[in-house]
Structure formats: structure tokens, C-alpha cells
Design a protein around this motif. Structure first.
Motif, PDB file in Angstrom:
ATOM      1  N   LYS A 304       0.820  -1.320  -0.071  1.00  0.00           N
ATOM      2  CA  LYS A 304       0.409   0.242  -0.274  1.00  0.00           C
ATOM      3  C   LYS A 304       0.622   1.130   0.003  1.00  0.00           C
ATOM      4  CE  LYS A 304      -4.395  -1.652   2.646  1.00  0.00           C
ATOM      5  NZ  LYS A 304      -4.880  -1.526   3.249  1.00  0.00           N
ATOM      6  N   LYS A 305       1.652   1.112   0.694  1.00  0.00           N
ATOM      7  CA  LYS A 305       2.732   2.148   1.007  1.00  0.00           C
ATOM      8  C   LYS A 305       3.572   2.106  -0.294  1.00  0.00           C
ATOM      9  CE  LYS A 305       5.378   2.543   4.944  1.00  0.00           C
ATOM     10  NZ  LYS A 305       6.209   2.231   5.921  1.00  0.00           N
ATOM     11  N   SER A 306       3.779   1.523  -1.249  1.00  0.00           N
ATOM     12  CA  SER A 306       4.468   1.805  -1.788  1.00  0.00           C
ATOM     13  C   SER A 306       4.080   2.071  -3.384  1.00  0.00           C
ATOM     14  CB  SER A 306       5.330   0.417  -2.302  1.00  0.00           C
ATOM     15  OG  SER A 306       6.569   0.128  -1.096  1.00  0.00           O
ATOM     16  N   TYR A 308       0.166   2.619  -3.980  1.00  0.00           N
ATOM     17  CA  TYR A 308      -1.335   3.469  -3.821  1.00  0.00           C
ATOM     18  C   TYR A 308      -1.004   4.755  -4.799  1.00  0.00           C
ATOM     19  CZ  TYR A 308      -4.662   0.333  -1.523  1.00  0.00           C
ATOM     20  OH  TYR A 308      -5.858  -0.696  -1.468  1.00  0.00           O
ATOM     21  N   ASN A 309       0.077   4.745  -4.618  1.00  0.00           N
ATOM     22  CA  ASN A 309       0.434   6.863  -5.495  1.00  0.00           C
ATOM     23  C   ASN A 309       0.598   6.219  -6.337  1.00  0.00           C
ATOM     24  OD1 ASN A 309       2.822   5.458  -5.185  1.00  0.00           O
ATOM     25  ND2 ASN A 309       3.536   7.148  -4.990  1.00  0.00           N
ATOM     26  N   GLU A 311      -0.870   5.446 -10.302  1.00  0.00           N
ATOM     27  CA  GLU A 311      -2.055   5.998 -11.621  1.00  0.00           C
ATOM     28  C   GLU A 311      -2.475   3.985 -11.414  1.00  0.00           C
ATOM     29  OE1 GLU A 311      -3.594   7.446 -15.125  1.00  0.00           O
ATOM     30  OE2 GLU A 311      -2.607   9.085 -13.617  1.00  0.00           O
ATOM     31  N   LYS A 374       8.034  -1.659  -7.365  1.00  0.00           N
ATOM     32  CA  LYS A 374       7.408  -0.575  -7.529  1.00  0.00           C
ATOM     33  C   LYS A 374       8.341  -0.042  -8.594  1.00  0.00           C
ATOM     34  CE  LYS A 374       7.787   3.625  -5.527  1.00  0.00           C
ATOM     35  NZ  LYS A 374       8.115   4.340  -3.790  1.00  0.00           N
ATOM     36  N   GLN A 381       3.088   8.480 -12.423  1.00  0.00           N
ATOM     37  CA  GLN A 381       2.665   8.592 -10.785  1.00  0.00           C
ATOM     38  C   GLN A 381       2.279   9.571 -10.592  1.00  0.00           C
ATOM     39  OE1 GLN A 381       6.106   6.674  -7.773  1.00  0.00           O
ATOM     40  NE2 GLN A 381       6.792   5.517  -9.219  1.00  0.00           N
ATOM     41  N   THR A 382       1.693   9.521  -9.511  1.00  0.00           N
ATOM     42  CA  THR A 382       1.123  10.778  -9.205  1.00  0.00           C
ATOM     43  C   THR A 382       1.439  11.308  -8.326  1.00  0.00           C
ATOM     44  OG1 THR A 382      -0.442   9.515  -8.086  1.00  0.00           O
ATOM     45  CG2 THR A 382      -1.535  10.028  -9.688  1.00  0.00           C
TER      46      THR A 382
END
Length: 383
Positions: A304-306, A308-309, A311, A374, A381-382
Motif C-alpha cells: 500500500k505504501k509503495s 497506492y500512489n 495510477e 514498484k 505516478q501521481t
């Protein structure tokens, strides 16, 4: 000329050696294996105690048939009964065979013919289990399926109510749809499903082929819910790579699987049973499962940390060390990129990346895998 039927779209990787979470190909390249042989090598490749048990049995006998009493089969069945809360086991050779046997047992025990399964389910590739599977792509080109299966919508109890009646022998469900995209069942749905089965005197069959034997952090995935199934099936992780499957049923089903009712020449093979016993002695240990849950929580947190950001990532679903990363693109090319970078993963449908690391995976290996993921799911990436 290769004389194998071209049944599989095989990868370019040809294994030469494997141990633990590591697989080495014939060119000497090392991979981090987060496939576990499609959820089979739950203790990693060649776990020492399991290998020792197989070797010990190799030096005794390999096969005698089920005409003979084999004490180790009873030992393995007792472990499954204790872990599941059910009573009796029949040993088969695979998940599809276990599911086929469960269908037979349900029909014989109830005297009824209809079986309800679910859209996007997967139960095997025999004629009966293809019929049970709620995915048309599995059935294409193979003619008519058995007419007694009907398909409800997963997590939609009203769709089950529209199909179930007094001629329904069983409802067969996965509590996590593995091949269907790592979709988890809702607690309320499963509890209502069980109540419907009781109301219509239909058996509740839970397919634990991929979810069983510690994969979700409990011996069986149904134990995350308030359920008492009549039959469960398991296979994959049970033998640490040796072929074995099992049908496990309640006490009252014993009389329906008497002599001549079902059988298997190789089912409960001595080598597979030795492997299963050694596997269960590790996996069904509370301390071991506690560690599995800790690692599962850590892996989900890191994903989630790596991711979820990014797209392309639209959802991350998991239960224990069974993880689905849903993408807004097809995952086929991503799987190739990950292999090139030394990480072996799977798909679950066209747009879900499936991670099935060994239950013995280390934190260091988790960090390594997340970093590779990742790096390869990068294009947009946003902030």
C-alpha cells in the motif's frame, strides 16, 4: 520436435535448482519466487523436514495400492480432521479430483442433483469441475457441460436465493476467488449462504484448493468466518509439491463413501502422504501461523505504501499471503518485466497481479519483491 501437447503458454524460464524462496534457471539466473508453484510450495522449495520425510519413505516402499492398510494415511487424515474440525478424509491426487469427489459425495448423500457455484469461480478442468467453474473461457470448445450446475453472483445472496430449491444438493464456494481475481467473500454473505443451505438441506462445500494449508494465515480460509462447512477440499499446499488432494467431510457423511463408492489407484500415495504429514506438522503450528500473519500484514502495508500512489494500481486485496493487485491494464507484459528483474509472479485474470509467496518468506525478501514491483509498475505516478 517437441512431442508435448502445446497445452501451456510456457515461460522462457527453465528451472535448474530451487531452495526456499529462490529459484535458479539453467542459465544461472536467480529469481525470487512469489508464485510458490501456483500456491503449492507453501514452505518454499525443498523444505528440509519434508525432504527428509520423503527420503525416508522412498527407502521403504513407493506404492502398494489402497487395498492395503496404510497407517500413515490415517495419521494424515487425523491431522486434517483436527485442523478443520471435520471428521473423515478421502485422499486424491489433485484439486480437480478432490472437487470432483466432493460433488459425487454431495449428490450421493443428499439424493439430489443440482449444484450451485459462482460466476468467476474456478474448480478444475475435468468435465464435472469445468461445469462447476463459473468462467466460460475454461469451457470453450469442449461441448456440453453437465446440466446440473447453475451460477450465482459472488457476494450477492439474492442471486443464490433465486437459484436454490429443494432439489439443490450443494452450494460450492471459494471464500477467496483465486483464479477469479483474488476476490474475498463478505462475512454476512457467507453466513446467509450457510443458513440457506441449512434451510434447503443442501450441503455447503468450500473449495480450499488454493486457500488451504496456511495460505491465508489459518489452517483453512473458512476459519476466518463463522462457518461449519459440510465438505471442504484441499490440495496444492498439502504436499509441498508432491501430488495430493483431499476431500474432508463431516461425521454424518461417512456412510455415503463406503466400499465401492469412490476410489483412486494413486490417491494417498505413500510418498505424497509422507510429504503431507511433514508439511502439516509445520503449517498447523500456532506459532508458525502467527508469523505468517505478521508477515502478511507487513507485506500488505509495504504494498500500500509503495503502490497506492501509482495510477495503474486500482486496488490491492489480500487474505494472509494471498494477494491480488488490480491494475487498469493487462498484466501479461508486466509479468515478463518482473521476471526479467528476477521476480516470479502470477496473474489472476487479465488485470490482476497475484502474489503467492512461500509462507516462509523473510522480511528481507518481502522488501526486495516490493522494490521490484514498484520499479516495474512505474510509467505514471501521481504526486
Amino acid at each position: 520436435m517437441n512431442h508435448l501437447f502445446p497445452t501451456y503458454a510456457r515461460w522462457e524460464v527453465e528451472p535448474a535448482d530451487a531452495k526456499g524462496t529462490k529459484l535458479i534457471d539453467k542459465n544461472g539466473k536467480e529469481y525470487l519466487d512469489f508464485t510458490s508453484g501456483i500456491g503449492v510450495t507453501n514452505l518454499g522449495h525443498r523444505p528440509d523436514s519434508v525432504q527428509a520425510a520423503i527420503t525416508k519413505q522412498l527407502n521403504k516402499f513407493w506404492h502398494v495400492s489402497n487395498l492395503f492398510t496404510q497407517e500413515q494415511q490415517a495419521v494424515a487424515a487425523e491431522k486434517l480432521a483436527h485442523a478443520s474440525g471435520l471428521a473423515y478424509t478421502f485422499f486424491a491426487n489433485s484439486g480437480a479430483e478432490a472437487n470432483e469427489g466432493a460433488i459425487k459425495l454431495a449428490k450421493k448423500a443428499t439424493g439430489k442433483d443440482k449444484i450451485i457455484t459462482f460466476n468467476k469461480s474456478f474448480h478444475g478442468r475435468t468435465i464435472a469441475t469445468m461445469g462447476a467453474t463459473g468462467q466460460d473461457k475454461v469451457k470453450q470448445g469442449f461441448g456440453s457441460m453437465l446440466p446440473t450446475f447453475s451460477y450465482a453472483t459472488f457476494n450477492d445472496i439474492e442471486s443464490v436465493k433465486s437459484l436454490i430449491d429443494n432439489e439443490t444438493a450443494a452450494v460450492m464456494v471459494e471464500v477467496v476467488q483465486g483464479e477469479g481475481g483474488i476476490h474475498l467473500a463478505d462475512s454476512a454473505f457467507l453466513e446467509e449462504l450457510q443458513q440457506l443451505c441449512h434451510e434447503y438441506q443442501a450441503l455447503l462445500i468450500i473449495d480450499e484448493i488454493q486457500t488451504g494449508i496456511g495460505r491465508t494465515g489459518k489452517p483453512f480460509a473458512f476459519q476466518h468466518y463463522d462457518l461449519q462447512p459440510d465438505i471442504i477440499t484441499c490440495a496444492k499446499g498439502l504436499g509441498s509439491g508432491l501430488p495430493i488432494g483431499a476431500i474432508i467431510g463431516k461425521e454424518n457423511l461417512k456412510e455415503y463413501f463406503g466400499p465401492g463408492s469412490h476410489g483412486s489407484t494413486f490417491g494417498g500415495n505413500p510418498l505424497s502422504i509422507a510429504s503431507a504429514i511433514a508439511t502439516m506438522e509445520i503449517v498447523f503450528n500456532e506459532d508458525f501461523l502467527s508469523e505468517v500473519n505478521e508477515k502478511a500484514e507487513y507485506l500488505l502495508e509495504q504494498l500500500k505504501k509503495s503502490l497506492y500512489n501509482i495510477e495503474e494500481v486500482t486496488a490491492i486485496r489480500s487474505l494472509g499471503l494471498m494477494i491480488g493487485i488490480e491494475m487498469n491494464t493487462n498484466t501479461a507484459s508486466l509479468l515478463q518485466f518482473l521476471r526479467n528483474d528476477g521476480l516470479l509472479t502470477l496473474s489472476a485474470g487479465e488485470n490482476v497481479l497475484r502474489l503467492l509467496p512461500p509462507l516462509t518468506v523473510t522480511v528481507e525478501e518481502i522488501n526486495q519483491a516490493v522494490a521490484i514491483l514498484k520499479k516495474n509498475i512505474v510509467p505514471v505516478q501521481t504526486a
